[in-house]
Design a protein around this motif. Structure first.
Motif, PDB file in Angstrom:
ATOM      1  N   LEU A 109       0.827  -1.217   0.000  1.00 14.54           N
ATOM      2  CA  LEU A 109       0.000   0.000   0.000  1.00 14.54           C
ATOM      3  C   LEU A 109       0.852   1.255   0.000  1.00 14.54           C
ATOM      4  CD1 LEU A 109      -2.833  -1.052   2.485  1.00 14.54           C
ATOM      5  CD2 LEU A 109      -3.057  -0.648   0.019  1.00 14.54           C
ATOM      6  N   VAL A 110       1.930   1.249   0.755  1.00 16.85           N
ATOM      7  CA  VAL A 110       2.830   2.411   0.781  1.00 16.85           C
ATOM      8  C   VAL A 110       3.458   2.616  -0.595  1.00 16.85           C
ATOM      9  CG1 VAL A 110       4.993   3.284   1.761  1.00 16.85           C
ATOM     10  CG2 VAL A 110       3.272   2.275   3.265  1.00 16.85           C
ATOM     11  N   CYS A 111       3.832   1.521  -1.234  1.00 18.54           N
ATOM     12  CA  CYS A 111       4.455   1.622  -2.563  1.00 18.54           C
ATOM     13  C   CYS A 111       3.482   2.130  -3.626  1.00 18.54           C
ATOM     14  CB  CYS A 111       5.017   0.267  -2.990  1.00 18.54           C
ATOM     15  SG  CYS A 111       6.477  -0.242  -2.066  1.00 18.54           S
ATOM     16  N   LEU A 112       2.192   1.973  -3.416  1.00 16.45           N
ATOM     17  CA  LEU A 112       1.211   2.457  -4.397  1.00 16.45           C
ATOM     18  C   LEU A 112       1.226   3.975  -4.516  1.00 16.45           C
ATOM     19  CD1 LEU A 112      -1.902   0.165  -3.816  1.00 16.45           C
ATOM     20  CD2 LEU A 112      -0.218   0.061  -5.655  1.00 16.45           C
ATOM     21  N   PHE A 113       1.767   4.672  -3.524  1.00 13.06           N
ATOM     22  CA  PHE A 113       1.857   6.133  -3.593  1.00 13.06           C
ATOM     23  C   PHE A 113       3.038   6.597  -4.427  1.00 13.06           C
ATOM     24  CE2 PHE A 113      -0.572   5.508   0.377  1.00 13.06           C
ATOM     25  CZ  PHE A 113      -1.699   6.249   0.047  1.00 13.06           C
ATOM     26  N   GLY A 114       3.911   5.661  -4.824  1.00 11.70           N
ATOM     27  CA  GLY A 114       5.043   5.999  -5.679  1.00 11.70           C
ATOM     28  C   GLY A 114       4.627   5.974  -7.142  1.00 11.70           C
ATOM     29  N   SER A 115       5.613   6.150  -7.981  1.00 16.33           N
ATOM     30  CA  SER A 115       5.328   6.106  -9.414  1.00 16.33           C
ATOM     31  C   SER A 115       6.335   5.179 -10.093  1.00 16.33           C
ATOM     32  CB  SER A 115       5.415   7.514 -10.020  1.00 16.33           C
ATOM     33  OG  SER A 115       6.713   8.036  -9.867  1.00 16.33           O
ATOM     34  N   GLY A 116       6.008   4.792 -11.308  1.00 17.29           N
ATOM     35  CA  GLY A 116       6.896   3.935 -12.086  1.00 17.29           C
ATOM     36  C   GLY A 116       7.017   2.547 -11.484  1.00 17.29           C
ATOM     37  N   TRP A 117       8.262   2.096 -11.351  1.00 17.35           N
ATOM     38  CA  TRP A 117       8.516   0.735 -10.874  1.00 17.35           C
ATOM     39  C   TRP A 117       8.093   0.549  -9.417  1.00 17.35           C
ATOM     40  CZ3 TRP A 117      11.665  -0.442  -6.820  1.00 17.35           C
ATOM     41  CH2 TRP A 117      12.554   0.539  -6.389  1.00 17.35           C
ATOM     42  N   VAL A 118       8.083   1.610  -8.618  1.00 15.08           N
ATOM     43  CA  VAL A 118       7.668   1.512  -7.214  1.00 15.08           C
ATOM     44  C   VAL A 118       6.178   1.166  -7.147  1.00 15.08           C
ATOM     45  CG1 VAL A 118       7.440   2.762  -5.032  1.00 15.08           C
ATOM     46  CG2 VAL A 118       9.465   3.115  -6.454  1.00 15.08           C
ATOM     47  N   PHE A 119       5.385   1.783  -8.009  1.00 16.28           N
ATOM     48  CA  PHE A 119       3.949   1.492  -8.073  1.00 16.28           C
ATOM     49  C   PHE A 119       3.726   0.027  -8.461  1.00 16.28           C
ATOM     50  CE2 PHE A 119      -0.113   1.245 -10.344  1.00 16.28           C
ATOM     51  CZ  PHE A 119      -0.968   1.767  -9.387  1.00 16.28           C
ATOM     52  N   VAL A 120       4.474  -0.434  -9.476  1.00 13.89           N
ATOM     53  CA  VAL A 120       4.360  -1.820  -9.920  1.00 13.89           C
ATOM     54  C   VAL A 120       4.779  -2.779  -8.795  1.00 13.89           C
ATOM     55  CG1 VAL A 120       5.220  -3.539 -11.570  1.00 13.89           C
ATOM     56  CG2 VAL A 120       4.661  -1.230 -12.356  1.00 13.89           C
TER      57      VAL A 120
END
Length: 122
Positions: A54-65
């Motif tokens: 869930l925390v990574c979903l706030f990132g973009s690019g590969w972090v979102f993936v």
């Protein structure tokens, strides 16, 4: 007196005189009662992985993936976690967890057979 078999499946055998599981033999004359136990699944790892996802979903690019992948892993881990059911024997020396399985009907059959063996013992 002849030995009467109440249950014989795999490495578990219940008779009027013995309960054998995984090579361990319990004398039915020492068993005063039998009950089932339940150990709930440990889902702590699934929760931690989900929080990271869930925390990574706030990132973009590969972090979102990576967040989506982590959430998928968390869901699979949650689903894969199963409760464990056990046969607990009460004897004069206390309680003993004799058999553990994720298969609830199997444990119920073993307990029913043990109860029949106790009753037939008289």
């Amino acid at each position: 007196m002849d030995e009467k078999i109440f249950f014989n499946q795999g490495n578990v055998r219940v008779s009027n005189s013995r309960f054998i599981v995984d090579g361990q033999t319990y004398a039915m004359s020492n068993v005063t009662s039998v009950k089932s136990g339940v150990t709930p699944p440990d889902r702590g790892a699934a929760i931690i992985i989900a929080i990271i996802g869930l925390v990574c979903l706030f990132g973009s690019g590969w972090v979102f993936v990576a967040g989506l992948v982590a959430l998928a892993i968390a869901v699979l881990t949650w689903i894969g976690s199963k409760a464990k059911y056990s046969v607990i024997l009460n004897t004069s020396s206390g309680e003993n967890q004799a058999l553990v399985s994720e298969d609830k009907p199997y444990i119920a059959n073993v307990i029913a057979s043990l109860n029949e063996a106790i009753v037939s013992r008289g």
